[in-house]
Write a protein that holds these residues in place. Structure first.
Motif, PDB file in Angstrom:
ATOM      1  N   ASP A   1      -3.133  -2.223  -1.356  1.00  0.00           N
ATOM      2  CA  ASP A   1      -3.125  -3.010  -2.582  1.00  0.00           C
ATOM      3  C   ASP A   1      -3.400  -4.472  -2.261  1.00  0.00           C
ATOM      4  OD1 ASP A   1      -2.379  -0.716  -3.989  1.00  0.00           O
ATOM      5  OD2 ASP A   1      -0.246  -1.100  -3.646  1.00  0.00           O
TER       6      ASP A   1
ATOM      7  N   TRP B   1      -7.293  -2.540  -5.399  1.00  0.00           N
ATOM      8  CA  TRP B   1      -6.802  -1.550  -4.454  1.00  0.00           C
ATOM      9  C   TRP B   1      -7.972  -0.825  -3.820  1.00  0.00           C
ATOM     10  CZ3 TRP B   1      -8.121   3.569  -5.278  1.00  0.00           C
ATOM     11  CH2 TRP B   1      -8.577   3.885  -6.560  1.00  0.00           C
TER      12      TRP B   1
ATOM     13  N   GLY C   1       0.821  -1.202   0.000  1.00  0.00           N
ATOM     14  CA  GLY C   1       0.000   0.000   0.000  1.00  0.00           C
ATOM     15  C   GLY C   1       0.854   1.250   0.000  1.00  0.00           C
TER      16      GLY C   1
END
Length: 665
Positions: free
Chosen positions: A583, A594, A528
């Motif tokens: 993600d 996502w 992420g």
């Protein structure tokens, strides 16, 4: 005394070698230039191998390149085979040339077979040249694959035969060289064109219909169908390797390549054989006097006339409507009477235009009222069928037993449901769909009222939302529906309304968990990102950090501090000034997803997690409204852009299966 003179019996010949050689030598620039262009590709591969090493490409690499070429052959042959057909059949389009050819001591069957084989040979020569060079290059690199080469040869032969046969068939339909290319293109793309025209036209009449292209009869458009279905499928394995400095890395090694749907080429080759036989039948009955005619086959002349009229009505009618009436339209759907008038005008233009082409004259109006009446009646009938939905398209809600998957996009979120895993949710959505269909008159009235006021402003007690449903049935059929729905506070409290059913679905605990892929074995957090506006700094998150944050958001969900979608609020400034994204990766590592979570003060678990990970400090916990007060109005909404109807605590955007904008209760 007998005066009989013995004569040699003549034999019927179906092939003339002299004419065959004449065609090849006469049109050598065509196949010569194509061969030269084709030879450039294997030469480029050879040059690459010289620079990078002779063993840089393996046998599967060459096979993959062969199959990629097979996938591109339909597009190439669509043009090149038509040029070859126009070359060998060009004498049919000139009265003097066709008269000369038909006076030769060769039967029409012989002319057909000789010209057909010479044209097909010109089509294949460039592929033969390119193929031989590819074989030589692969042998030089020790990467020869006999199976891949055999499959490629058969595929190219089948595709080339089909395209040249279809071009030959069109060549005998028309007697005009300028008409042959558009008729040939129409033969290959008519199904796709009609699908798009009819679908786009039906959207203006049928409630909720949102399909621009169904693809139901795509197989009738060979080029589109072959390109979409015949492709190279490659298989890889991961190999651990090291750079010269000793740094390890993982690379993918191609192990095999297969040509998917190879059998389709055989089917189209058989169709090509049928078209070639039909072309021969047309040639045997073709009158030499038809040279120069737009349509050389008598029974196809009415088909051409009414076909052109219908295409002009569908395409031109929509154009005239958008030009003269669309600005006066009430609501999202066509006004039937003006559309009928536009269709009639465009259909009449197409009818008389086709008649002039067939007659090669402008005086075609006398005695044409019957044909024109048929066109006008057809236009009116089509509009009536769609306006009254006599086919029951708008009312169709598939049964659960027919559904393979159902994708619903609502409240800025996308969910994919299957009968096996989501039977209850699927029934909820079906009930919602049935309720929307039952409220068609109400939805249309609200849309028309909204359009007539020339304003999209909504009161604190109303909001508009879009509902998109995509059913994929077990039969392979796809059904798309889209609705623009008015949500009111009064109707949210009424169980029999779609407002209530929408809210029950979106704000159910099961659907909230689906937004975060909680308890979902298919998706795992792969990482992420986090950006802090107060400091202008960003971080890349690892899988462990992402998983910890996701669990924290899940605890906020359980505590009731995250997840409820507010249909009416426009407050977007109460979330913290940071961008948090997570993600996801699917279990088969073929799909990615996502989410973007807007963190708010109520999400204490998420905030504590971010602090424990050292990603934020107390000084960073400033809302957008506090950081940028000049960008927000008194109600907290942005003054620069219209914001979705969300609550004050959280927003989630996603792709694929979870795309949501949500807020706590």
């Amino acid at each position: 005394m007998s005066w009989e003179v013995r004569t040699m019996q003549s034999k019927t010949s179906y092939f003339n070698a002299t004419l065959f050689r004449k065609n090849l030598t006469r049109f050598w620039p065509l196949w010569g230039l194509a061969s030269f262009i084709g030879a450039l590709f294997p030469l480029a591969v050879l040059l690459d191998m010289v620079h990078r090493g002779w063993n840089v490409l393996s046998a599967p690499d060459f096979t993959g390149m062969y199959y990629d070429a097979v996938s591109a052959v339909p597009v190439i042959n669509l043009v090149y085979a038509a040029l070859c057909a126009m070359a060998v059949w060009s004498y049919l389009y000139n009265a003097r040339s066709v008269g000369l050819m038909h006076t030769l001591p060769i039967r029409r069957e012989g002319l057909f077979l000789t010209n057909f084989l010479s044209g097909l040979s010109m089509t294949l020569i460039p592929y033969a040249v390119t193929g031989v060079l590819c074989v030589v290059v692969s042998l030089c690199g020790g990467a020869f694959d006999a199976k891949g080469l055999a499959v490629t040869v058969l595929a190219v032969l089948g595709e080339s035969f089909f395209y040249f046969s279809s071009a030959t068939f069109v060549a005998f339909i028309t007697g005009n060289a300028f008409t042959m290319p558009p008729l040939y293109a129409l033969l290959h793309f008519l199904a796709v064109l009609l699908d798009w025209l009819i679908s786009s036209f039906a959207q203006g009449f049928i409630f909720g219909f949102s399909t621009y292209y169904t693809g139901v009869v795509e197989w009738l458009s060979p080029t589109v169908y072959l390109v979409n279905n015949v492709r190279c499928a490659r298989q890889y394995v991961e190999v651990q390797q090291t750079f010269p400095d000793g740094t390890p890395y993982t690379s993918r090694l191609l192990t095999s390549a297969d040509l998917e749907s190879f059998w389709l080429i055989g089917v189209y080759a058989l169709v090509g054989l049928a078209l070639a036989a039909l072309a021969l039948i047309l040639y045997r009955r073709r009158r030499s006097e038809t040279a120069g005619d737009v349509v050389a086959v008598g029974w196809l002349r009415p088909v051409f006339r009414y076909g052109v009229a219908g295409l002009c009505a569908l395409l031109g009618g929509q154009f005239l409507y958008s030009l003269f009436w669309y600005g006066f339209q009430q609501g999202e759907y066509y006004d039937t009477l003006p559309m009928v008038v536009c269709l009639l005008a465009a259909g009449a233009i197409g009818y008389y235009g086709a008649s002039m082409l067939l007659a090669k004259a402008f005086k075609v109006f006398r005695g044409s009222w019957k044909g024109l009446g048929i066109v006008l009646a057809g236009c009116a009938l089509v509009c009536c069928v769609l306006h009254f939905d006599l086919l029951g398209v708008a009312d169709r809600v598939p049964e659960a037993s027919q559904i393979q998957t159902l994708e619903i996009r609502i409240a800025d979120n996308t969910y994919t449901l299957t009968p096996e895993k989501d039977a209850d949710l699927l029934e909820q959505v079906r009930a919602l769909h049935q309720t929307v269909v039952a409220d068609e008159s109400y939805v249309r009235e609200m849309e028309a009222r909204r359009s007539s006021t020339w304003s999209e402003d909504e009161t604190p007690n109303t909001a508009y939302t879009g509902l998109n449903l995509t059913y994929t049935l077990k039969s392979g059929t796809r059904i798309d529906r889209w609705y623009s729905l008015l949500i009111t506070r009064d109707r949210l409290a009424q169980p029999e309304t779609y407002d209530y059913l929408l809210d029950q679905f979106v704000n159910s605990d099961t659907v909230k968990a689906r937004r975060l892929h909680l308890d979902d074995d298919f998706w795992t957090v792969s990482g992420g990102s986090l950006y802090i506006d107060t400091r202008g700094e960003g971080y890349e998150l690892g899988s462990r950090e992402g998983d910890a944050i996701l669990k924290a958001v899940g605890r906020d969900l359980t505590a009731g501090n995250w997840g409820d979608y507010d249909w009416f609020s426009g407050d977007s400034g109460s979330s913290y000034a940071m961008d948090l994204g997570l993600d996801f990766e699917s279990a088969d590592k073929e799909r990615y997803d996502w989410i973007s979570v807007h963190v708010t003060p109520a999400m204490t678990e998420t905030v504590d997690c971010l602090e424990r990970l050292g990603l934020v400090t107390r000084a960073d916990l400033v809302t957008y409204r506090q950081l940028y007060p000049e960008d927000y109005g008194a109600d907290g909404s942005s003054i620069w852009q219209e914001v979705p109807h969300t609550g004050e605590n959280a927003v989630v955007y996603t792709e694929d299966t979870t795309s949501a904008m949500v807020s706590p209760a």
